[in-house]
Design a protein around this motif. Structure first.
Motif, PDB file in Angstrom:
ATOM      1  N   ARG A 185       0.832  -1.213   0.000  1.00 53.86           N
ATOM      2  CA  ARG A 185       0.000   0.000   0.000  1.00 53.86           C
ATOM      3  C   ARG A 185       0.864   1.259   0.000  1.00 53.86           C
ATOM      4  O   ARG A 185       0.522   2.235  -0.659  1.00 53.86           O
ATOM      5  N   ARG A 186       1.939   1.210   0.734  1.00 54.18           N
ATOM      6  CA  ARG A 186       2.816   2.383   0.806  1.00 54.18           C
ATOM      7  C   ARG A 186       3.422   2.689  -0.575  1.00 54.18           C
ATOM      8  O   ARG A 186       3.519   3.840  -0.974  1.00 54.18           O
ATOM      9  N   ALA A 187       3.817   1.622  -1.258  1.00 54.67           N
ATOM     10  CA  ALA A 187       4.409   1.809  -2.590  1.00 54.67           C
ATOM     11  C   ALA A 187       3.372   2.367  -3.567  1.00 54.67           C
ATOM     12  O   ALA A 187       3.705   3.160  -4.442  1.00 54.67           O
ATOM     13  N   ALA A 188       2.116   1.971  -3.405  1.00 55.96           N
ATOM     14  CA  ALA A 188       1.059   2.420  -4.304  1.00 55.96           C
ATOM     15  C   ALA A 188       0.636   3.857  -4.018  1.00 55.96           C
ATOM     16  O   ALA A 188       0.061   4.517  -4.883  1.00 55.96           O
ATOM     17  N   ALA A 189       0.915   4.326  -2.803  1.00 53.51           N
ATOM     18  CA  ALA A 189       0.475   5.677  -2.403  1.00 53.51           C
ATOM     19  C   ALA A 189       1.247   6.772  -3.118  1.00 53.51           C
ATOM     20  O   ALA A 189       2.366   6.654  -3.471  1.00 53.51           O
TER      21      ALA A 189
END
Length: 189
Positions: A185-189
């Protein structure tokens, strides 16, 4: 025990075994001399002092742990690599609690830079590349993973999870799943 064959390498291995048996904080040149059956003075031609012995054990443990982690993550990516890496640390700590404690010894900057600790950071970053994290998120993630793994393992070794009906392995799997979800999720943010 036989005196023949004393060397810094043998004394380091014996010290590492001693650490696993009695705890890293109990390892001294005197205790090691008793273990190998010699007088303390006999060891000072191979070791400077107890700090030198502890540093050698720490470097030995870091190397062993890096080798184990590298073998565990070879050919893996993403969550599979993350789980294998985490389990390498947890397994090592369970099998070698004294050595694991030694691997946490604070080293002077020059010694640390030449140690296998650098390999640990490189492996962690290699795993995180699978999550497409950029700086400074990658550095934050390295620190987070180290903190979570070390914290869990330390509490587990101290018997901190024996008071509930939930199995600690179940919690470990839940943590790895949660970390994987968070990193994706962090990478997608």
């Amino acid at each position: 025990m036989v005196r023949a064959g004393l060397s810094p390498e043998r004394l380091t291995r014996e010290g590492a075994e001693l650490a696993d048996e009695v705890g890293f904080d109990q390892v001294t040149v005197s205790a090691l001399a008793r273990r190998v059956g010699v007088k303390v003075a006999s060891l000072y031609s191979h070791l400077k002092n107890s700090q030198d012995l502890k540093t050698r054990i720490a470097l030995f443990a870091l190397e062993e742990l890096a080798d184990r982690a590298a073998a565990a993550v070879a050919g893996r990516a993403g969550k599979d690599a993350l789980a294998a890496f985490a389990e390498a640390y947890r397994g090592y700590a369970r099998e070698h609690p004294g050595r694991y404690a030694a691997a946490r010894l604070r080293l002077d900057p020059e010694t640390a830079a030449a140690s296998a600790g650098v390999r640990h950071a490189q492996m962690t970053r290699a795993i995180l590349r699978g999550y497409d994290l950029t700086e400074p998120d990658q550095t934050h993630a390295v620190r987070m993973l180290g903190g979570v793994f070390h914290g869990y393992v330390s509490l587990e070794l101290a018997g901190g999870f024996g008071h509930t009906a939930v199995d600690s392995q179940e919690s470990w799997a839940w943590i790895i799943d949660s970390l994987d979800t968070l990193l994706r999720r962090r990478a997608a943010a």
